[in-house]
Design an enzyme around this catalytic site. Structure first.
Site, PDB file in Angstrom:
ATOM      1  CG  MET A  25      -1.833  -1.265   1.084  1.00 46.07           C
ATOM      2  SD  MET A  25      -3.417  -0.794   2.088  1.00 46.07           S
ATOM      3  CE  MET A  25      -2.624  -0.626   3.836  1.00 46.07           C
ATOM      4  CD  GLU A  30      14.401   1.222   6.762  1.00 46.30           C
ATOM      5  OE1 GLU A  30      13.179   1.552   7.126  1.00 46.30           O
ATOM      6  OE2 GLU A  30      14.938   2.610   6.696  1.00 46.30           O
ATOM      7  N   GLY A  31      11.107  -2.831   5.868  1.00 44.10           N
ATOM      8  CA  GLY A  31      10.326  -3.768   5.358  1.00 44.10           C
ATOM      9  C   GLY A  31       9.659  -4.183   4.169  1.00 44.10           C
ATOM     10  CG  HIS A  32       6.916  -1.650   2.304  1.00 45.73           C
ATOM     11  ND1 HIS A  32       6.792  -0.638   3.019  1.00 45.73           N
ATOM     12  CD2 HIS A  32       5.745  -2.223   2.066  1.00 45.73           C
ATOM     13  CE1 HIS A  32       5.556  -0.657   3.524  1.00 45.73           C
ATOM     14  NE2 HIS A  32       5.010  -1.530   3.026  1.00 45.73           N
ATOM     15  N   GLY A 142       5.384 -10.020   4.051  1.00 47.52           N
ATOM     16  CA  GLY A 142       6.172  -9.885   5.370  1.00 47.52           C
ATOM     17  C   GLY A 142       5.125 -10.966   6.537  1.00 47.52           C
ATOM     18  CD  GLN A 148      -1.583  -8.947   4.602  1.00 48.68           C
ATOM     19  OE1 GLN A 148      -2.465  -7.991   4.507  1.00 48.68           O
ATOM     20  NE2 GLN A 148      -0.234  -8.801   4.187  1.00 48.68           N
ATOM     21  CB  SER A 180       3.771  -0.253  11.107  1.00 44.12           C
ATOM     22  OG  SER A 180       2.785   0.169  10.829  1.00 44.12           O
ATOM     23  NE  ARG A 182      -2.750   1.843  10.096  1.00 46.79           N
ATOM     24  CZ  ARG A 182      -2.817   0.865   9.239  1.00 46.79           C
ATOM     25  NH1 ARG A 182      -1.873  -0.168   9.161  1.00 46.79           N
ATOM     26  NH2 ARG A 182      -3.993   0.501   8.750  1.00 46.79           N
TER      27      ARG A 182
HETATM   28  P1  AMP Z   1       1.571  -2.883   3.367  1.00 49.51           P
HETATM   29  O1  AMP Z   1       2.093  -1.943   2.539  1.00 49.51           O
HETATM   30  O2  AMP Z   1       1.591  -2.343   5.057  1.00 49.51           O
HETATM   31  O3  AMP Z   1       0.250  -3.451   2.827  1.00 49.51           O
HETATM   32  O4  AMP Z   1       2.539  -4.020   3.424  1.00 49.51           O
HETATM   33  C1  AMP Z   1       3.052  -4.704   2.360  1.00 49.51           C
HETATM   34  C2  AMP Z   1       3.804  -5.748   2.605  1.00 49.51           C
HETATM   35  O5  AMP Z   1       5.026  -5.441   3.433  1.00 49.51           O
HETATM   36  C3  AMP Z   1       3.082  -6.843   3.356  1.00 49.51           C
HETATM   37  O6  AMP Z   1       3.292  -8.156   2.917  1.00 49.51           O
HETATM   38  C4  AMP Z   1       3.415  -6.663   4.719  1.00 49.51           C
HETATM   39  O7  AMP Z   1       3.459  -8.107   5.576  1.00 49.51           O
HETATM   40  C5  AMP Z   1       4.983  -6.243   4.529  1.00 49.51           C
HETATM   41  N1  AMP Z   1       5.428  -5.708   5.849  1.00 49.51           N
HETATM   42  C6  AMP Z   1       4.844  -4.553   6.431  1.00 49.51           C
HETATM   43  N2  AMP Z   1       5.610  -4.524   7.479  1.00 49.51           N
HETATM   44  C7  AMP Z   1       6.588  -5.300   7.382  1.00 49.51           C
HETATM   45  C8  AMP Z   1       7.827  -5.360   8.275  1.00 49.51           C
HETATM   46  N3  AMP Z   1       8.113  -4.591   9.099  1.00 49.51           N
HETATM   47  N4  AMP Z   1       8.812  -6.469   8.015  1.00 49.51           N
HETATM   48  C9  AMP Z   1       8.401  -7.088   6.873  1.00 49.51           C
HETATM   49  N5  AMP Z   1       7.472  -6.908   6.321  1.00 49.51           N
HETATM   50  C10 AMP Z   1       6.367  -5.969   6.389  1.00 49.51           C
END
Ligand code: AMP
Length: 294
Positions: A25, A30-32, A142, A148, A180, A182
């Protein structure tokens, strides 16, 4: 060179060789980036979808204030060697009012499901659309969002999507807080309590690795470390079904949700069985401040 695409057809036609998809989204951290790097290592074409999906927000205010910055995201995608950043307009994603919903029963029944009515149907529906419209070989998610991931894995099994789903560890800030988008809304006073979430989960992971497998004991450890925090839930669940379980006797995760200040946070540690031993996946910590704050 990362290019922005706007339609399913154009994105699909530009894929060469194996296509790795990272659904997001936006407002990258860094997770992304770690998911993009994993996709880059496994695929000839890396597609990152970037769409704030209204279907999965049950709270309108949360949808409206979700952080957005496409220029910044494009820059990060470039650094990770992403080929295509698929940024559909709402008219492409939902050309007419969608009447179909993908509901993954049971997996959505606990944890986040009852607290966010319609959320997982929204997630499953948009992920099914991405799989159908982009036809990726691999899709990266993630472990931060463990339920999810369970929903997506089951959706792929039940609907026979020819895609391999890959779950990757949670990326954490240097102090342990799970990254996150957020987190940018946490105030200075929110930081100390927010750290107790991961601290409690790590304490529980230490216990589990020392042979304490009972859910009650692990949950108690999290609640003790986070005494004073208003937890929505702390639950041990199966990785496959996200159903609550009494002890770690299969791949599982200890998950929590809590409201800190105005932000609702979720976190978990996964328990994998490696050569007969329970191993906690505590994720990966950054050594420097996240670029979320720069
Ligand atoms: P989002 O943009 O929040 O919908 O997340 C997109 C993808 O990034 C999803 O597969 C999430 O699980 C993953 N994600 C979000 N936060 C993290 C994180 N801290 N570490 C690893 N993956 C993450």
């Amino acid at each position: 060179m990362t290019e922005i695409t706007r339609t399913f057809a154009e994105t699909r036609q530009r894929g060469r060789g194996r296509v790795g998809l990272v659904p997001t989204m936006g407002f990258f951290h860094e997770g992304h980036s770690a998911l993009m790097a994993a996709a880059r290592a496994a695929s000839e074409t890396v597609v990152v979808s970037h769409f704030v999906n209204p279907l999965q927000f049950n709270d309108r205010a949360d949808l409206e204030r979700y952080p957005r910055d496409l220029d910044r995201d494009l820059e990060i995608a470039r650094e990770q060697g992403v080929d295509l950043l698929f940024v559909p307009r709402t008219e492409e994603m939902y050309p007419v009012e969608p009447l179909t919903r993908v509901e993954v029963a049971r997996v959505a029944d606990h944890l986040e499901g009852p607290r966010r009515p319609g959320h997982f149907a929204g997630v499953a529906t948009v992920v099914a659309k991405l799989f159908a419209g982009l036809q990726p070989d691999f899709a990266f998610f993630g472990r931060k969002d463990a339920q999810q991931l369970a929903v997506v894995r089951r959706l792929v099994l039940d609907l026979s999507f020819p895609v391999t789903v890959i779950g990757r560890p949670t990326l954490r800030e240097a102090d342990g807080l799970a990254l996150s988008s957020r987190n940018v809304y946490l105030g200075p006073d929110d930081r100390p309590p927010s750290l107790l979430l991961s601290k409690g989960l790590f304490a529980a992971a230490d216990l589990a690795e020392a042979g304490h497998f009972e859910a009650d004991e692990l949950i108690e450890a999290v609640r003790r470390v986070g005494s004073g925090i208003d937890f929505e839930y702390v639950t041990l669940a199966s990785q496959d079904t996200a159903q609550p379980i009494d002890r770690i006797d299969r791949p599982s995760f200890l998950a929590l949700a809590a409201r800190i200040g105005s932000v609702r946070l979720i976190d978990n540690v996964a328990f994998d069985l490696v050569a007969g031993n329970v191993v906690g996946d505590r994720g990966i910590r950054l050594s420097a401040p996240s670029r979320l704050y720069s």
